[in-house]
Each structure stands twice: as C-alpha cells, then as structure tokens.
Design a protein around this motif. Structure first.
Motif, PDB file in Angstrom:
ATOM      1  N   ARG A  75       0.823  -1.208   0.000  1.00 47.15           N
ATOM      2  CA  ARG A  75       0.000   0.000   0.000  1.00 47.15           C
ATOM      3  C   ARG A  75       0.860   1.261   0.000  1.00 47.15           C
ATOM      4  N   GLN A  76       1.930   1.234   0.790  1.00 41.36           N
ATOM      5  CA  GLN A  76       2.822   2.390   0.818  1.00 41.36           C
ATOM      6  C   GLN A  76       3.469   2.618  -0.536  1.00 41.36           C
ATOM      7  N   LEU A  77       3.836   1.519  -1.205  1.00 34.70           N
ATOM      8  CA  LEU A  77       4.428   1.648  -2.535  1.00 34.70           C
ATOM      9  C   LEU A  77       3.428   2.254  -3.514  1.00 34.70           C
ATOM     10  N   LEU A  78       2.193   1.763  -3.485  1.00 31.83           N
ATOM     11  CA  LEU A  78       1.171   2.311  -4.373  1.00 31.83           C
ATOM     12  C   LEU A  78       0.904   3.782  -4.070  1.00 31.83           C
ATOM     13  N   GLN A  79       0.881   4.124  -2.770  1.00 32.15           N
ATOM     14  CA  GLN A  79       0.665   5.519  -2.404  1.00 32.15           C
ATOM     15  C   GLN A  79       1.824   6.392  -2.887  1.00 32.15           C
ATOM     16  N   ARG A  87       3.905  10.363  -6.636  1.00 35.75           N
ATOM     17  CA  ARG A  87       4.823  10.756  -7.710  1.00 35.75           C
ATOM     18  C   ARG A  87       4.055  11.155  -8.960  1.00 35.75           C
ATOM     19  N   ALA A  88       2.993  10.401  -9.261  1.00 39.31           N
ATOM     20  CA  ALA A  88       2.184  10.751 -10.431  1.00 39.31           C
ATOM     21  C   ALA A  88       1.536  12.119 -10.251  1.00 39.31           C
ATOM     22  N   ASP A  89       1.048  12.394  -9.029  1.00 42.64           N
ATOM     23  CA  ASP A  89       0.446  13.701  -8.758  1.00 42.64           C
ATOM     24  C   ASP A  89       1.481  14.818  -8.888  1.00 42.64           C
ATOM     25  N   ARG A  90       2.689  14.553  -8.346  1.00 49.20           N
ATOM     26  CA  ARG A  90       3.744  15.566  -8.466  1.00 49.20           C
ATOM     27  C   ARG A  90       4.136  15.786  -9.918  1.00 49.20           C
ATOM     28  N   ALA A  91       4.233  14.681 -10.673  1.00 55.08           N
ATOM     29  CA  ALA A  91       4.581  14.810 -12.092  1.00 55.08           C
ATOM     30  C   ALA A  91       3.514  15.602 -12.846  1.00 55.08           C
TER      31      ALA A  91
END
Length: 374
Positions: A152-156, A161-165
């Motif tokens: 879950r932490q990895l997915l979060q 990262r996707a949101d930051r990108a």
C-alpha cells in the motif's frame, strides 16, 4: 467536535467489514467447538463463547480503536478459544495501519497471552507445541500484514509521484504559455509599432504640407487608411491569440522582407535594398532577420523621416546571414530602446549577435550576424 475525525464508511468498507466479521464468526465457532474437549468447567466454556462473539462484534470498530481492541483481544485470548480468529484480525489491522512500535507491543502482548492461555486451558498437547504453533500463526499474520502495508505504501508513493509529475507538467505548461505570451507581446510591439509609424509619418505630412496637391493628399490618406485597417487587423489577431488557451500569432517569413521594404517606400522613406540570400533559411533565423529590418525601418521613420536608408541582407549557408540597416540620424540618441533590447534578445536566442550605434560618418547603424547552417 473533539477527538479524531473519521471518514464515513464507504460501500467497499461495508463489504470488507462484513466479510471479515463473517470469517471471524465462523472461526470463533470452529475454535469454540474444538475447545469444548479441554478439561475446563462449563462456566468457562460459556464465558469463552460469549467473549468470542463479543470480540467479533468489536471488529466493526477496529478502524477507530485498533490498538486498544488488539490489547483487549490479547486479554480475552488468555482464556478464550472463540476469540482467536477475531484477535488475529485485530493484530493484522494494527500491523497494517499503525507504526511498527505499536505492532511490536501488540505482538508481545499476544505472546504473553498465549503463555497464560496454556496454563488456563490445560491443553492435551505439550505446552511448548501449543505456544510454538500459536506464535508461528501470529508471526505469519504479522508478516502478511507487513507485506500488505508495504504494498500500500508503494502504491501511495507511486500515486504521489504521479500527482507531483502532473503538477510539474501543469506548471511547465503554464510557464511555456507565459513565454508564448511574452513572445506575442514582442510581436505586437514590432508589428503595431511599424504600422503606427507609417500612420504617424503620413499624418504629419498632411499636417505640415497644406500646399500638397489633391493627388498627394489622396495618396497619403489611402496609405493612412490601409495602415490603420491593417493595424486593427493585427490587433484583433493578437487579442484572439491572447484569449485562446493555445494558439500562435501569425508570423512573417523571410520571404516577406521585400514586401516590407516596398511598403516603407510607399510611406515616403527612400530605401535602398541589397538582398542576396539564396538557399533555404531556417524559419526562426529568417523571422529574426525580418524583425531586425522592420525595427530599423521603424526607427528610421521615427527619427529621420524622408532620409535615405540602406538595407543590406546577404549571406549563404555555412557563412551566416548579415543584416544591416544604416540611416542618417542627426537627432537620434544611441541609448538602448525597448525595441533594440528585444532585438538583442532575439538574436541571442538564435545564437547570433547584434550591435548598434553611430558610424564615423554620423549615421545610425543597426547590424546583426545570424547563423545559417550549411
């Protein structure tokens, strides 16, 4: 409202909680049935059953008080078989959602409860087997929960990262749009400045030459009308581009340079053009050359109206392109104007160079060298 605010349980949460409750209830019934064969009193068996069912009910509140309920489960499992399945769920909940320190304390509490349980229930198996088997089950549950937690932490992390990108991409797009709008502002200065200079020259001629013939007045008026119409058209195009989310201002090309010179001649400025640039010129370089000549002619109209201007545009692939505008400027200051600053930046952007100033003869000279790849 005081205390921790909890989000409303979603439909998925209801489904998951129902399945977990059913699993724990079924496990409690099976474990209770197996524990009936232990040499204990019927009263303890009754308490075992009631405690197990009650602990299963508390699973509906495990998200709000995970650690407290897990400790309660450790206390109940000191004597209850029926509470075993619910306690495993509570330990798993703590491991997934709480810090590692809480997981360690809950695991140790349940390990102690197992030791107490072996003394109270008086199992037929050796106490070492019972303790070892129970601890192994708890360790397996904790290990599985840690895997779920790390996943879950990895997915979060990936989502963050996707949101930051996405945010970075949006900011870059805004910066690019800002640079485009700045370029549009420069184009507006160059285009409208030239058109309005033509208007100023002819309007001034009409004002200071009352003896002009009807033909001369009509010609000047026609040029004023055409220049004003074209200036309004250019302004409409600029405003349209600024309003649109994406767009480009129509750009002149290097091939339009002779037309620019001819329009300036019609405005009454004698221009001598030396144009020798055979071969395909890169679009951005050609546009920069056009703007340099346009700015030079505009300045000549402002500062030396009616005086002859020499324009030289020569070059070849591999040698670069030389652009030069020379005109008398008896009253012109050599300080940098905004137009010349913009031209210097334009030339630098295409890896060229630009210089301007007075010649030994007193004329004003605007010269540039622009790269022309072979």
């Amino acid at each position: 409202m005081t205390g921790t605010t909890h989000r409303r349980r979603s439909r998925r949460d209801w489904v998951v909680d129902t399945l977990i409750f059913a699993f724990a209830l079924l496990g409690s019934l099976l474990l209770y049935d197996a524990g009936e064969h232990d040499p204990i009193s019927s009263d303890l068996l009754a308490v075992d059953f009631v405690s197990g069912i009650a602990l299963c009910i508390t699973l509906w509140f495990r998200r709000r008080w995970p650690v407290q309920l897990a400790i309660l489960g450790a206390l109940v499992t000191t004597y209850s078989d029926a509470a075993g399945a619910a306690t495993l769920v509570l330990v798993m909940t703590v491991t997934i959602h709480k810090p590692l320190r809480a997981t360690v304390w809950v695991f140790l509490a349940n390990a102690v409860s197992i030791v107490i349980y072996t003394g109270i229930r008086q199992k037929a198996e050796p106490w070492g087997v019972t303790i070892g088997f129970s601890v192994a089950i708890y360790a397996a549950i904790v290990g599985w929960a840690l895997y779920i937690r790390s996943r879950r932490q990895l997915l979060q992390t990936l989502r963050d990262r996707a949101d930051r990108a996405e945010t970075v991409a949006r900011l870059q797009a805004q910066q690019a749009q800002g640079r485009a709008r700045e370029e549009i502002a420069r184009e507006m200065h160059d285009v409208l400045g030239h058109r309005l200079s033509l208007l100023s020259v002819h309007a001034g001629a009409l004002a200071y030459r009352p003896d002009a013939s009807a033909e001369e007045v009509g010609g000047a008026a026609e040029i004023i009308r055409a220049s004003a119409h074209q200036a309004l058209q250019d302004l409409r195009e600029v405003i349209g581009v600024l309003r649109a989310p994406v767009g480009e201002l129509p750009q002149p090309t290097f091939a339009d340079l002779p037309i620019l010179v001819e329009d300036t001649r019609k405005a009454g400025l004698p221009v001598e053009l030396d144009f020798d640039a055979p071969g395909p010129l890169p679009e951005h370089v050609g546009r920069t050359a056009y703007r340099i000549v346009q700015e030079g002619l505009t300045n000549a109209l402002k500062h030396a109206p009616g005086e002859p201007v020499r324009v030289r545009v020569v070059g070849a692939p591999g040698n670069g392109l030389e652009v030069q505008v020379i005109n008398p400027a008896p009253n012109r200051r050599t300080g940098d104007g905004q137009g010349l600053i913009g031209l210097t930046e334009r030339a630098a952007l295409v890896e060229g160079r630009l210089e301007h100033g007075r010649t030994p003869a007193g004329d004003f000279r605007l010269a540039a060298w622009l790269p022309w790849p072979a």
